[in-house]
Design a protein around this motif. Structure first.
Motif, PDB file in Angstrom:
ATOM      1  N   SER A 125      -8.171   1.348   0.834  1.00 39.48           N
ATOM      2  CA  SER A 125      -9.076   1.463  -0.318  1.00 39.48           C
ATOM      3  C   SER A 125     -10.057   0.295  -0.336  1.00 39.48           C
ATOM      4  O   SER A 125      -9.909  -0.677   0.412  1.00 39.48           O
ATOM      5  CB  SER A 125      -8.265   1.509  -1.621  1.00 39.48           C
ATOM      6  OG  SER A 125      -7.546   2.725  -1.715  1.00 39.48           O
ATOM      7  N   ASP A 164      -3.539   3.681  -2.288  1.00 39.21           N
ATOM      8  CA  ASP A 164      -3.752   2.249  -2.090  1.00 39.21           C
ATOM      9  C   ASP A 164      -4.602   1.754  -3.258  1.00 39.21           C
ATOM     10  O   ASP A 164      -5.745   2.213  -3.421  1.00 39.21           O
ATOM     11  CB  ASP A 164      -4.509   1.980  -0.786  1.00 39.21           C
ATOM     12  CG  ASP A 164      -3.746   2.391   0.463  1.00 39.21           C
ATOM     13  OD1 ASP A 164      -2.512   2.497   0.395  1.00 39.21           O
ATOM     14  OD2 ASP A 164      -4.401   2.604   1.506  1.00 39.21           O
ATOM     15  N   THR A 208      -4.182  -6.332   3.208  1.00 33.14           N
ATOM     16  CA  THR A 208      -4.450  -6.767   1.838  1.00 33.14           C
ATOM     17  C   THR A 208      -5.599  -7.767   1.817  1.00 33.14           C
ATOM     18  O   THR A 208      -5.675  -8.669   2.657  1.00 33.14           O
ATOM     19  CB  THR A 208      -3.199  -7.418   1.225  1.00 33.14           C
ATOM     20  OG1 THR A 208      -2.155  -6.449   1.152  1.00 33.14           O
ATOM     21  CG2 THR A 208      -3.483  -7.928  -0.184  1.00 33.14           C
ATOM     22  N   ASN A 265       0.867  -1.172   0.000  1.00 33.68           N
ATOM     23  CA  ASN A 265       0.000   0.000   0.000  1.00 33.68           C
ATOM     24  C   ASN A 265       0.910   1.230   0.000  1.00 33.68           C
ATOM     25  O   ASN A 265       2.121   1.087  -0.242  1.00 33.68           O
ATOM     26  CB  ASN A 265      -0.989  -0.019   1.185  1.00 33.68           C
ATOM     27  CG  ASN A 265      -0.327  -0.274   2.517  1.00 33.68           C
ATOM     28  OD1 ASN A 265       0.593   0.449   2.915  1.00 33.68           O
ATOM     29  ND2 ASN A 265      -0.774  -1.318   3.213  1.00 33.68           N
ATOM     30  N   HIS A 278      -6.298  -3.166  -1.349  1.00 34.42           N
ATOM     31  CA  HIS A 278      -5.120  -2.972  -0.507  1.00 34.42           C
ATOM     32  C   HIS A 278      -5.306  -1.764   0.418  1.00 34.42           C
ATOM     33  O   HIS A 278      -6.004  -0.798   0.080  1.00 34.42           O
ATOM     34  CB  HIS A 278      -3.885  -2.746  -1.377  1.00 34.42           C
ATOM     35  CG  HIS A 278      -3.531  -3.925  -2.236  1.00 34.42           C
ATOM     36  ND1 HIS A 278      -4.246  -4.254  -3.366  1.00 34.42           N
ATOM     37  CD2 HIS A 278      -2.546  -4.854  -2.120  1.00 34.42           C
ATOM     38  CE1 HIS A 278      -3.714  -5.336  -3.916  1.00 34.42           C
ATOM     39  NE2 HIS A 278      -2.685  -5.718  -3.178  1.00 34.42           N
ATOM     40  N   GLY A 279      -4.630  -1.828   1.562  1.00 34.40           N
ATOM     41  CA  GLY A 279      -4.629  -0.696   2.477  1.00 34.40           C
ATOM     42  C   GLY A 279      -6.029  -0.300   2.896  1.00 34.40           C
ATOM     43  O   GLY A 279      -6.856  -1.137   3.274  1.00 34.40           O
ATOM     44  N   MET A 318       1.476  -4.783   5.898  1.00 32.51           N
ATOM     45  CA  MET A 318       0.896  -4.681   4.558  1.00 32.51           C
ATOM     46  C   MET A 318       0.132  -5.946   4.194  1.00 32.51           C
ATOM     47  O   MET A 318      -0.878  -5.881   3.479  1.00 32.51           O
ATOM     48  CB  MET A 318       1.984  -4.351   3.538  1.00 32.51           C
ATOM     49  CG  MET A 318       2.520  -2.932   3.684  1.00 32.51           C
ATOM     50  SD  MET A 318       3.595  -2.353   2.340  1.00 32.51           S
ATOM     51  CE  MET A 318       5.085  -3.320   2.643  1.00 32.51           C
TER      52      MET A 318
END
Length: 297
Positions: free
Chosen positions: A59, A52, A195, A31, A56-57, A191
């Motif tokens: 988003s 992102d 995810t 991200n 991911h992250g 991370m």
């Protein structure tokens, strides 16, 4: 960091600095934090935008396996970023993509936004297209395929921390620099947690037709291209050969003391290489010097 809803998804992004715009696109299982050691430096010289990508992250994510191929694909990711840049009032820009997901998304973004893209950097990647129905990890040989198939199975059964533990065991794309650094491993663990396992289990397809379109636009616009590689990464000669076959003016640089994740493993040389490339492009553009003119000299 702000979150904006565009293209039907929430996009978490960072926007720092001023001047020419540099867009950073992270790889799968990452991200914007993947660029934590880069944005503060690069934003001294450029307006740096990173987000992102979906899945991911912070988003948007979906976990419906039936809907995943339509949701997690490079066309949608490129549309997300293009709309984000329009939302932020960006006209022309440079773009960097990390590894297969980031580099492929950067290529698809160039295809969407050409000729707004003034230069493109592939970090640990190039334009890697494949036959329909063939996942990208098939390029890695029997051992790499077996590792990825096991990680995808773990993502579905145990979640992303199962994938994280397997990557430590298999060392897939993780150099000794990563494995011997508690700080880097902690960043990767965070991370992985952020995810979507469904995103990881659904690697997007990159078609040969799309690659031909991207390469044609790079050649047409004489777009500056750089491929950045780590000295400890694998299959670098194949990447360089493929990149030069696509576009013979591709600039290639190898950074020392790092493997697949240049921005994290060797941020000092990564930051300098990126800033020098983009700065050089800006200087040549201001002097009216194109790649075509340089080639003729």
């Amino acid at each position: 960091m702000p979150v904006v809803t565009l293209n039907g998804v929430d996009i978490n992004y960072v926007d720092q600095g001023a001047g020419e715009t540099l867009v950073l696109i992270h790889n799968v299982v990452a991200n914007v934090d993947a660029f934590a050691d880069n944005i503060p430096f690069l934003s001294r010289y450029f307006r740096v935008i990173a987000c992102d990508i979906r899945g991911h992250g912070k988003s948007s994510k979906i976990e419906d396996a039936a809907k995943a191929p339509e949701f997690y694909n490079f066309e949608r990711i490129a549309e997300d970023i293009s709309q984000l840049l329009e939302h932020l009032g960006v006209d022309t820009y440079y773009v960097l993509g990390q590894a297969f997901w980031g580099g492929s998304a950067a290529g698809h973004l160039l295809d969407v936004d050409f000729p707004r893209v003034k230069g493109i950097i592939f970090s640990s990647s190039s334009l890697l297209s494949m036959d329909e129905g063939v996942p990208p990890y098939k390029m890695l040989g029997p051992q790499g395929v077996a590792r990825f198939e096991r990680m995808i199975a773990l993502a579905r059964s145990e979640g992303m921390m199962g994938v994280y533990e397997e990557r430590i065991r298999s060392k897939q794309f993780w150099s000794e620099r990563v494995l011997n650094s508690p700080e880097i491993l902690a960043r990767f663990a965070d991370m992985h947690r952020a995810t979507s396992p469904t995103a990881f289990a659904n690697f997007p397809h990159f078609s040969h037709a799309k690659k031909r379109s991207i390469v044609a636009k790079i050649r047409q616009g004489q777009v500056p291209v750089m491929v950045m590689l780590g000295s400890d990464d694998s299959d670098t000669e194949k990447l360089v050969r493929g990149a030069r076959e696509d576009y013979d003016q591709t600039h290639v640089i190898t950074l020392p003391d790092c493997g697949h994740y240049l921005a994290i493993e060797n941020p000092l040389d990564f930051n300098l290489a990126v800033s020098n490339f983009v700065g050089g492009c800006i200087l040549r553009s201001s002097n009216g010097v194109s790649n075509r003119a340089q080639k003729a000299q």
